[in-house]
Design a protein around this motif. Structure first.
Motif, PDB file in Angstrom:
ATOM      1  N   UNK A 138     116.120  85.362  -4.466  1.00 18.43           N
ATOM      2  CA  UNK A 138     116.469  84.630  -3.306  1.00 18.43           C
ATOM      3  C   UNK A 138     117.663  84.007  -3.502  1.00 18.43           C
ATOM      4  N   UNK A 139     118.304  84.250  -4.681  1.00 16.60           N
ATOM      5  CA  UNK A 139     119.717  83.591  -5.060  1.00 16.60           C
ATOM      6  C   UNK A 139     119.492  82.226  -5.598  1.00 16.60           C
ATOM      7  N   UNK A 140     118.413  81.690  -6.267  1.00 14.45           N
ATOM      8  CA  UNK A 140     118.157  80.403  -6.778  1.00 14.45           C
ATOM      9  C   UNK A 140     117.708  80.289  -8.149  1.00 14.45           C
ATOM     10  N   UNK A 141     118.653  80.270  -9.159  1.00 14.09           N
ATOM     11  CA  UNK A 141     118.191  80.163 -10.531  1.00 14.09           C
ATOM     12  C   UNK A 141     117.667  78.809 -10.712  1.00 14.09           C
ATOM     13  N   UNK A 142     116.231  78.669 -10.834  1.00 15.22           N
ATOM     14  CA  UNK A 142     115.496  77.444 -11.082  1.00 15.22           C
ATOM     15  C   UNK A 142     114.269  77.451 -12.193  1.00 15.22           C
ATOM     16  N   UNK A 187     103.709  83.075  -2.755  1.00 15.51           N
ATOM     17  CA  UNK A 187     103.677  83.743  -1.771  1.00 15.51           C
ATOM     18  C   UNK A 187     104.822  83.175  -0.732  1.00 15.51           C
ATOM     19  N   UNK A 188     104.988  81.988  -0.782  1.00 16.63           N
ATOM     20  CA  UNK A 188     105.996  81.407   0.040  1.00 16.63           C
ATOM     21  C   UNK A 188     107.529  81.825  -0.460  1.00 16.63           C
ATOM     22  N   UNK A 189     107.609  81.590  -1.726  1.00 19.97           N
ATOM     23  CA  UNK A 189     108.932  81.962  -2.146  1.00 19.97           C
ATOM     24  C   UNK A 189     109.290  83.600  -2.308  1.00 19.97           C
ATOM     25  N   UNK A 190     108.297  84.455  -2.004  1.00 17.46           N
ATOM     26  CA  UNK A 190     108.357  85.799  -1.851  1.00 17.46           C
ATOM     27  C   UNK A 190     108.752  85.931  -0.333  1.00 17.46           C
ATOM     28  N   UNK A 191     108.435  85.221   0.389  1.00 17.00           N
ATOM     29  CA  UNK A 191     109.004  85.205   2.078  1.00 17.00           C
ATOM     30  C   UNK A 191     110.546  84.852   2.128  1.00 17.00           C
ATOM     31  N   UNK A 192     110.688  83.542   1.223  1.00 16.80           N
ATOM     32  CA  UNK A 192     112.074  83.340   1.245  1.00 16.80           C
ATOM     33  C   UNK A 192     113.259  84.241   0.762  1.00 16.80           C
ATOM     34  N   UNK A 193     112.577  85.514   0.157  1.00 18.50           N
ATOM     35  CA  UNK A 193     113.489  86.609  -0.126  1.00 18.50           C
ATOM     36  C   UNK A 193     114.097  87.185   1.130  1.00 18.50           C
ATOM     37  N   UNK A 195     113.840  86.093   4.524  1.00 16.97           N
ATOM     38  CA  UNK A 195     114.565  85.399   5.780  1.00 16.97           C
ATOM     39  C   UNK A 195     114.460  83.884   5.195  1.00 16.97           C
ATOM     40  N   UNK A 196     115.256  83.101   5.896  1.00 15.88           N
ATOM     41  CA  UNK A 196     115.221  81.695   5.533  1.00 15.88           C
ATOM     42  C   UNK A 196     114.329  80.828   6.016  1.00 15.88           C
ATOM     43  N   UNK A 197     113.897  79.977   5.267  1.00 16.21           N
ATOM     44  CA  UNK A 197     112.881  79.061   5.869  1.00 16.21           C
ATOM     45  C   UNK A 197     113.798  77.669   5.975  1.00 16.21           C
ATOM     46  N   UNK A 198     114.855  77.534   6.100  1.00 17.23           N
ATOM     47  CA  UNK A 198     115.355  76.201   6.479  1.00 17.23           C
ATOM     48  C   UNK A 198     115.396  76.280   8.236  1.00 17.23           C
ATOM     49  N   UNK A 199     114.195  75.730   8.752  1.00 19.23           N
ATOM     50  CA  UNK A 199     113.980  75.678   9.961  1.00 19.23           C
ATOM     51  C   UNK A 199     112.808  75.133  10.288  1.00 19.23           C
ATOM     52  N   UNK A 200     112.354  74.896  11.644  1.00 21.77           N
ATOM     53  CA  UNK A 200     111.000  74.679  11.963  1.00 21.77           C
ATOM     54  C   UNK A 200     109.773  75.417  11.353  1.00 21.77           C
ATOM     55  N   UNK A 201     110.232  76.862  11.505  1.00 19.68           N
ATOM     56  CA  UNK A 201     109.081  77.671  11.108  1.00 19.68           C
ATOM     57  C   UNK A 201     108.915  77.530   9.581  1.00 19.68           C
TER      58      UNK A 201
END
Length: 251
Positions: A138-142, A187-193, A195-201
């Protein structure tokens, strides 16, 4: 002068004759010794037969005996058959890993305390690596944040559970349970690949995953440590820990 001559003749006079010298040379030729030195016989040649019979040695000198029992039945023949499998020695049991995974995926399923009270770190390490890999996609090196928060969170939960429970719990057991309950966050981080999670959903999905992870972890801790009626007290610090992972996933 006569006395000197007599002394010389007496001094050089001996019983050694030429015949004895020829006999010594003949003996040297017979024994194959050019220097004429006679070989000493073995002391066993002069031993009485009663002593030789009582010693129990039936072989010959300088000829080792062959023991068939020693070579036909070695002591290490059955050692490899009695050794446990390699995965069992390493503490990897795929059956227990699968049962723990199903317990985490189904929060309403009762947990088996005997299986959960194990220091199995194979699944937690895989889930931590999977979380870091999905964040990387997702572009995040953490990776450092994931490992650091996991270690500090395990220390905090370990201290808290030892204060709350009477039996006590090991650090490996706490790390194992918290690591297995990290699967919904993967599973949540796989969904972030995709679409963006920065929203209400995304926020609602993150809250659901946090509740899922904390509910599974608190259920396992209360069943393994026999802490009836304390699931909500254990779920609160677990929700704080998994909330940090959700912040890494969403933002």
């Amino acid at each position: 002068m006569s006395t000197m001559g007599e002394f010389d003749s007496d001094f050089y006079q001996s019983n050694y004759t030429i015949d004895n010298q020829e006999q010594s040379y003949d003996d040297a030729d017979v024994y194959g010794n050019p220097y004429g030195v006679r070989e000493q016989p073995h002391p066993a040649a002069f031993a009485p037969p009663e002593m030789i019979a009582s010693s129990g040695y039936a072989g010959q000198v300088f000829q080792p005996t062959y023991n068939s029992d020693y070579y036909s039945q070695p002591a290490y023949a059955d050692s490899f058959d009695e050794e446990p499998p390699l995965l069992e020695e390493l503490g990897i049991n795929f059956d227990h890993i699968w049962q723990k995974t199903l317990t985490v995926l189904n929060p309403l399923k009762p947990a088996d305390g005997s299986i959960m009270n194990e220091t199995d770190l194979t699944g937690p390490i895989l889930f931590c690596i999977a979380l870091g890999a999905t964040l990387l996609l997702a572009g995040k090196v953490h990776f450092g944040y994931v490992y650091g928060m996991s270690a500090i969170g395990c220390l905090g939960i370990h201290a808290l559970l030892n204060l709350m429970s009477t039996s006590g719990v090991s650090y490996g057991c706490v790390a194992s349970v918290l690591g297995y309950c990290l699967l919904p966050m993967v599973i949540l981080s796989s969904c972030a690949i995709f679409f963006s999670l920065q929203g209400t959903i995304g926020t609602i999905a993150a809250l659901i995953i946090i509740g899922w992870c904390s509910l599974s972890a608190s259920k396992i801790f209360t069943s393994a440590l026999t802490m009836e009626g304390q699931q909500l007290l254990v779920a609160y610090p677990c929700a704080l820990l998994y909330g940090l992972f959700a912040l890494l996933t969403v933002f």
